[in-house]
Each structure stands twice: as C-alpha cells, then as structure tokens.
Design a protein around this motif. Sequence first.
Motif, PDB file in Angstrom:
ATOM      1  N   MET A 253       0.842  -1.179   0.000  1.00  0.00           N
ATOM      2  CA  MET A 253       0.000   0.000   0.000  1.00  0.00           C
ATOM      3  C   MET A 253       0.885   1.239   0.000  1.00  0.00           C
ATOM      4  O   MET A 253       1.929   1.264   0.647  1.00  0.00           O
ATOM      5  N   ARG A 254       0.473   2.298  -0.705  1.00  0.00           N
ATOM      6  CA  ARG A 254       1.268   3.512  -0.807  1.00  0.00           C
ATOM      7  C   ARG A 254       0.403   4.726  -0.485  1.00  0.00           C
ATOM      8  O   ARG A 254      -0.708   4.860  -0.986  1.00  0.00           O
ATOM      9  N   TYR A 255       0.898   5.595   0.388  1.00  0.00           N
ATOM     10  CA  TYR A 255       0.236   6.844   0.715  1.00  0.00           C
ATOM     11  C   TYR A 255       1.138   7.990   0.269  1.00  0.00           C
ATOM     12  O   TYR A 255       2.351   7.955   0.460  1.00  0.00           O
ATOM     13  N   VAL A 256       0.545   9.025  -0.305  1.00  0.00           N
ATOM     14  CA  VAL A 256       1.288  10.235  -0.663  1.00  0.00           C
ATOM     15  C   VAL A 256       0.541  11.425  -0.090  1.00  0.00           C
ATOM     16  O   VAL A 256      -0.659  11.585  -0.322  1.00  0.00           O
ATOM     17  N   VAL A 257       1.246  12.262   0.665  1.00  0.00           N
ATOM     18  CA  VAL A 257       0.666  13.465   1.251  1.00  0.00           C
ATOM     19  C   VAL A 257       1.514  14.644   0.796  1.00  0.00           C
ATOM     20  O   VAL A 257       2.736  14.635   0.954  1.00  0.00           O
ATOM     21  N   ASP A 258       0.872  15.663   0.192  1.00  0.00           N
ATOM     22  CA  ASP A 258       1.633  16.832  -0.247  1.00  0.00           C
ATOM     23  C   ASP A 258       1.002  18.110   0.284  1.00  0.00           C
ATOM     24  O   ASP A 258       0.098  18.074   1.109  1.00  0.00           O
TER      25      ASP A 258
ATOM     26  N   GLU B  66       5.047   3.773   2.115  1.00  0.00           N
ATOM     27  CA  GLU B  66       4.723   2.506   1.466  1.00  0.00           C
ATOM     28  C   GLU B  66       4.781   1.395   2.502  1.00  0.00           C
ATOM     29  O   GLU B  66       5.650   1.407   3.386  1.00  0.00           O
ATOM     30  N   THR B  67       3.888   0.432   2.405  1.00  0.00           N
ATOM     31  CA  THR B  67       3.828  -0.651   3.387  1.00  0.00           C
ATOM     32  C   THR B  67       3.751  -2.011   2.693  1.00  0.00           C
ATOM     33  O   THR B  67       3.200  -2.134   1.598  1.00  0.00           O
ATOM     34  N   TRP B  68       4.339  -3.011   3.373  1.00  0.00           N
ATOM     35  CA  TRP B  68       4.306  -4.393   2.903  1.00  0.00           C
ATOM     36  C   TRP B  68       4.038  -5.305   4.094  1.00  0.00           C
ATOM     37  O   TRP B  68       4.501  -5.047   5.208  1.00  0.00           O
ATOM     38  N   SER B  69       3.324  -6.393   3.862  1.00  0.00           N
ATOM     39  CA  SER B  69       3.050  -7.367   4.914  1.00  0.00           C
ATOM     40  C   SER B  69       3.882  -8.618   4.683  1.00  0.00           C
ATOM     41  O   SER B  69       3.842  -9.205   3.599  1.00  0.00           O
ATOM     42  N   LEU B  70       4.639  -9.016   5.726  1.00  0.00           N
ATOM     43  CA  LEU B  70       5.427 -10.254   5.681  1.00  0.00           C
ATOM     44  C   LEU B  70       4.964 -11.152   6.834  1.00  0.00           C
ATOM     45  O   LEU B  70       5.715 -11.463   7.753  1.00  0.00           O
TER      46      LEU B  70
END
Length: 325
Positions: A1-6, A43-47
């Motif tokens: 998942m990706r978050y962008v805040v500007d 950005e997030t990843w699940s392991l």
Amino acid sequence: MRYVVDTIGRRAAGDAWQAAVTETYFPLDTEYRNRHEFAGELETWSLGLVGVSRMKCDGVCYKRQRRHFLNEGDASLLISIPEVSEINFSQGSRSVKCNPGGFILERGDAPYEFWHGRPNALWVLKVPSASVRSRIGSADRFSALSFDATRGIAALFLDTVRTTIGRVGEIDDAAREMSGRHLLEMLCLSIVSDDRVLDSNVSSIRAGHLHRAEQYIRDNIKSRHLGPQAVAEAGGISLRYLQGLFQENKKSINGFIRDSRLDHCAEELMSVTSTATIAEIAYRWGFADQSQFCRHYRARFGCSPGETRREAALRARASETALRH
C-alpha cells in the motif's frame, strides 16, 4: 500500500499523514514544524507477522499517549531505521538519538515521543511484542536503545530488510511469511549481541544467571519435563537462588514458562499459513488441558485463541485487497 501526502491539501495534509501513520502502525498524535506545507510518502508491505514500511517525509514529531493504547489487546514494537538524518526517541526515563547506520526499538504499550527535525527517509518494522518476548525476553530491557548496525549481524539484518522488500513482489504469501520470520530472528540476534540487554536492576553476575535461565527455558519450551528444578540444574544453581532471581524481577519461574508458551501459541495462531487446530497448537507448546490453555490465553492477551486466529485472517484479507488496488 502507498500513501502520498503533499502541500495541496493545506491543513488537511497533516491530518492525512496522521491517518496514514495510524493505519500503518497504531494511533498517534502528530506535530509539524509547518503543518500547511508538510509532504510525505509512505509505502507498506506485509510479511506475515512482520509489517515493513518505508517513509520519506518532512520533519515531524509523533506522540504515543496512554489513551492511544488503553483498549489495545496486542502490543507491538516498532523498529526504526533512519537512512538520511538523525532521529530522536524518548520513552520513560530514556532518551536516545540514532543516526543512519543504526536502529532503535519503540514499545507501543507505553507513552513515547519520536521526532526528526529534518526531512528523512526511514525503514520501519512493526512486530508483535509477544514474538520478540518469546525469543529474547521482555522488551523493557532494550527499548529506547540505539543499536549499531554498521557491522556484524545487525548490518546483515538491515541489508536483508532492503533486499527482501526489493524482491517482495516476486514471492507468494507463504514465502512472505517465512521472510518475515527470518527478519524477526535476525532482529533478535542483533539485539542479544549487545550486552546492554542484560537486566540492569541486578548485579552483572545475577543478571547473567537470570539471562541464561531464561534462555534455557526458551530453548526447551516444548519439553514436557521443563520446570523450575530442570532450569536450576541446567544452570548449576540452587532452586532457591533461581526463584530469588525471578522474584527480584517481579515474576515467577512457572509464570515465565507459561507466558513463554502462550507467546509461541499466539504467534502460531497469527500465522495465516498454519493449518494446525487450536488444540494441536496448545499441545505442541506444552499445554495438555485445552480449557486451561484458553483461560490462560484470555488472561494474557484479552481475547480467545479463536479470536486471534480470526483477526489474523481478516488482516490478511484486508492486506491482499489493498495490494490488488
């Protein structure tokens, strides 16, 4: 998942970043040098058991307040790895700075402040406290410490984080879960290689005896013959002396053994690839009576084993849905 805040959102930019961080880790308050011009990417990843994230953002301060975790059942640790500039962390009586080439650990079940005044890039791992505790003991002894990761196993741990995420899109769920466990083991090895994790509340000799007793318990946790007398004999000390060591740290030997077994059970119940029944898991980790196991489990984690398994499945499905979108 990706978050962008500007900066387009003006005041909403800070609110959006706080919402993204809360969803990724746990509830936090955020403060900014200039809330109107904050920018960041996450950005997030699940392991499996381990969540990995990469954030790049302007200077920010995160505050974890007591109200944030009063109703939380599962405690977590965050491992923060700065890559550009210094990070600062304060929890309890400890305050620490960490530069690129190191990492710090943050307990999620106690208030803290974390901040960096300059733009930064960080890797952050989120791991269950119970999984770390079952391997190397309570996080109280090593939270809010800065660990050198420029050489040895700690450097290999950081390299493996980067390499794993570089290949994560090429592996299936089972391999991701195995990779997460591998990172967890390397993290724990990195921590125990530092002498500061020995308990500072007792003398170095007694701390060494306690550390070896706890490690013997962890190494033999599946044994049906594990008990106070076996631990004392393995350490070459008297049972009375051993009991005194644990009492000085406000715990009992039997309680430590039981809680260690429960931690392992919780970790296996959170595995989305495990096909064992709850009864099989309980028996594997030393519980012969399932009703007694369930009672102890609820007392320790505030939920039933079945609820832990269902929640893990829901999180896995949510993560899979997010990846598809």
